[in-house]
Design an enzyme around this catalytic site. Structure first.
Site, PDB file in Angstrom:
ATOM      1  CG  ASP A  39       1.656   5.498   3.328  1.00 20.77           C
ATOM      2  OD1 ASP A  39       2.486   6.019   2.885  1.00 20.77           O
ATOM      3  OD2 ASP A  39       0.454   6.000   3.009  1.00 20.77           O
ATOM      4  CB  CYS A  50      -3.499   4.651   0.895  1.00 21.32           C
ATOM      5  SG  CYS A  50      -2.299   3.349   0.841  1.00 21.32           S
ATOM      6  CB  CYS A  68       2.767   9.761   0.559  1.00 21.93           C
ATOM      7  SG  CYS A  68       1.409   9.724   1.380  1.00 21.93           S
ATOM      8  CB  CYS A 128      -0.762   0.162   1.149  1.00 19.65           C
ATOM      9  SG  CYS A 128      -2.063   1.238   1.440  1.00 19.65           S
TER      10      CYS A 128
END
Lengths: 398, 143
Positions: free
Chosen positions: B37, B104, B60, B35
């Protein structure tokens, strides 16, 4: 994104290039006084047509083809779609098997998927750890009903250049059509149709200092092609719609400049590239150069920086005025890691650390050194907050 | 147009409470590298209050901003209060997240909940609000 410095360094030429001033100058009259429809029979039409035909010659010269074999399109993606769908449909009576590599651009991969839904069968060719395709692997996968192979010349994410001529030989032996997506390579490295031995080739102007919205498909004379759109007689009926004259003349001029400046540009860019690669690999540990170490585009430096994620790096680089790109899941709208890096066998968490710099003709050694100065503290900062890095350090201490 | 608002950018550029707590009272880990993270939350509990909250995040800009915001929201709260922090509350405090980042990257609240659960398990205490949602529900939200 936030930016804290005045200095701006654009190192994202793989995404798109700026338009060179000479190219812009060539285009401007076609946005002003030369506004005729190239299909018109009066002098306004003649002038526009003249511009297009000159550009056709310039593009043909760049790749070593005949002008009448060039079809202007709106982009590299359109050229790829036209090649895959148009050639497959034209060959459908001979067979319904298409081979593409696993690292193609989405405009090739998705066009192939569309043909799959229309009853064609698709084989995805694997690549090695450098992203290279084995010509023997191509030969092995060719069947009696194979009608088309599409393998890119160079990959825009990892810079790897494929041995197209060798691959073409294998495909020719089997009498199958061969298309290559040369969007990332054309204008940046020599592209010679005679040496490559392909039947169709896609290119895009905005990859070599031409305007966005300009592209072309070169297709060998005599080959049948079903157009994507129905309409008028433009581009021999293969690409209907009133021609985008300014973009086409811009593409032509960019092609002419690319041809004349090719070797000085390559020399300069590969020097900058090597300086950047060496600098990053020596100052940042646990960093992988992605793509082939030598068989790669001269302006292209791509990495995976372990334990951290690409988008966060891009944001911090941007805050220092530096533009780069990444194939991490977080930077893609689909939230999936780059299919190219995964096809090369990189684990997802490593692919997440993807970072790509692509230099351009206006970049300087200073620009590269600026990136080399700014990147290590950014990596360090993100690693200091990464649970993966913390785990790695703990395991090392044991 | 920037994809993140100023508040998210502030938490990304200047994240609060980054790091690890030595001898934490509870640890919670969520996420997976596919995914993109991964977050780890560490808590220190004193008199039923979150005396200290720290985090480590691989991900991110949104994931880092979310972690920072959750740590800030949670610090000083009672355990019961901390359990009322939800992903949508976090997004609200951040004045919005891009749509595709909402699921996410918005894992901070789950990671904190996991850390509190870890604490409750170790101490053998029951905390109101902890068992209201099943573990499966939370894991499901990660995807």
């Amino acid at each position: 994104m936030e930016r804290k410095t005045e200095r701006r360094v654009y190192l994202d030429h793989a995404a798109t290039t700026p338009v060179l001033p000479e190219v812009l100058e060539t285009m401007l009259p076609y946005l002003r006084e030369v506004y005729g429809n190239p299909q018109s029979l009066h002098s306004w039409g003649d002038e526009a047509r003249e511009g297009i035909e000159k550009a056709r010659g310039q593009v043909a010269t760049l790749i070593g083809g005949n002008p009448e074999e060039i079809i202007f399109t709106s982009s590299g993606s359109e050229a790829n779609n036209l090649a895959i769908k148009g050639l497959a449909q034209a060959q459908a009576e001979k067979g319904k098997h298409i081979i593409v590599s696993a690292i193609e651009h989405f405009s090739v991969l998705q066009a192939a998927r569309t043909m799959e839904k229309a009853g064609f069968e698709i084989t995805l060719l694997p690549v090695d750890k450098y992203g290279l395709i084995d010509p023997d692997e191509v030969a092995k996968n060719i069947r009696k009903d194979t009608i088309l192979v599409s393998i890119m010349h160079a990959n825009g994410e990892i810079g790897t250049i494929q041995p197209i001529a060798e691959i073409a030989k294998k495909i020719k032996e089997a009498g199958v059509l061969f298309h290559t997506d040369a969007v990332a390579s054309t204008g940046n490295i020599p592209v010679n149709l005679k040496e490559m031995g392909v039947d169709a080739l896609s290119l895009a102007g905005d990859q070599f200092y031409g305007p966005k919205g300009s592209g072309a498909l070169w297709i060998r004379k005599g080959l049948r092609l079903i157009p994507l759109m129905d309409g008028g007689v433009q581009e021999g009926g293969r690409r209907p719609g009133t021609e985008n004259v300014p973009a086409i003349v811009g593409l032509g001029r960019a092609a002419e400049l690319a041809k004349s400046d090719m070797h000085p540009r390559m020399r300069k860019l590969s020097y900058l590239r090597d300086r950047l690669i060496k600098g990053i690999l020596t100052t940042i540990d646990h960093t992988i150069l992605t793509g082939h170490p030598s068989q790669r585009l001269p302006h292209h430096a791509s990495f995976c920086i372990e334990f951290i994620e690409g988008e966060a790096m891009l944001m911090l680089l941007n805050s220092q005025g530096i533009a780069a790109s990444s194939g991490s899941a977080c930077t893609s709208r689909a939230l999936k890691a780059s299919h190219v890096l995964i096809a090369m066998g990189l684990p997802h968490e490593v692919a997440q650390g993807s970072l790509l710099f692509a230099m351009g003709v206006s970049n300087t050694e200073d620009d590269v050194d600026y990136a080399l100065e700014k990147l290590p503290p950014i990596v360090n900062r993100l690693r200091q907050m990464s649970p993966l890095y913390a785990k790695f350090i703990k395991e090392q201490r044991r | 147009m920037p994809i993140y608002n100023q508040k998210v950018m502030d938490h990304f550029m200047n994240p609060r409470n980054v790091g690890e707590i030595s001898n934490p009272d509870g640890v919670g880990e969520v996420g997976n590298p596919i995914c993109g993270d991964m977050m780890t939350f560490y808590i220190k509990v004193k008199d039923n209050h979150l005396d200290d909250v720290k985090f480590q995040t691989f991900g991110c800009g949104a994931a880092i901003a979310v972690s920072s915001m959750v740590s800030e929201m949670a610090k000083g709260k009672t355990l019961e209060e901390a359990l009322t922090i939800t992903p949508s509350l976090v997004a609200k405090e951040l004045e919005g997240l891009p749509k595709n980042k909402y699921h996410c990257s918005n894992l901070g609240a789950q990671a904190l909940r996991k850390a509190i659960r870890d604490y409750a398990k170790k101490k053998g205490v029951k905390i109101e609000g902890l068992e209201e949602k099943g573990e499966e529900d939370e894991e499901g939200k990660e995807n």
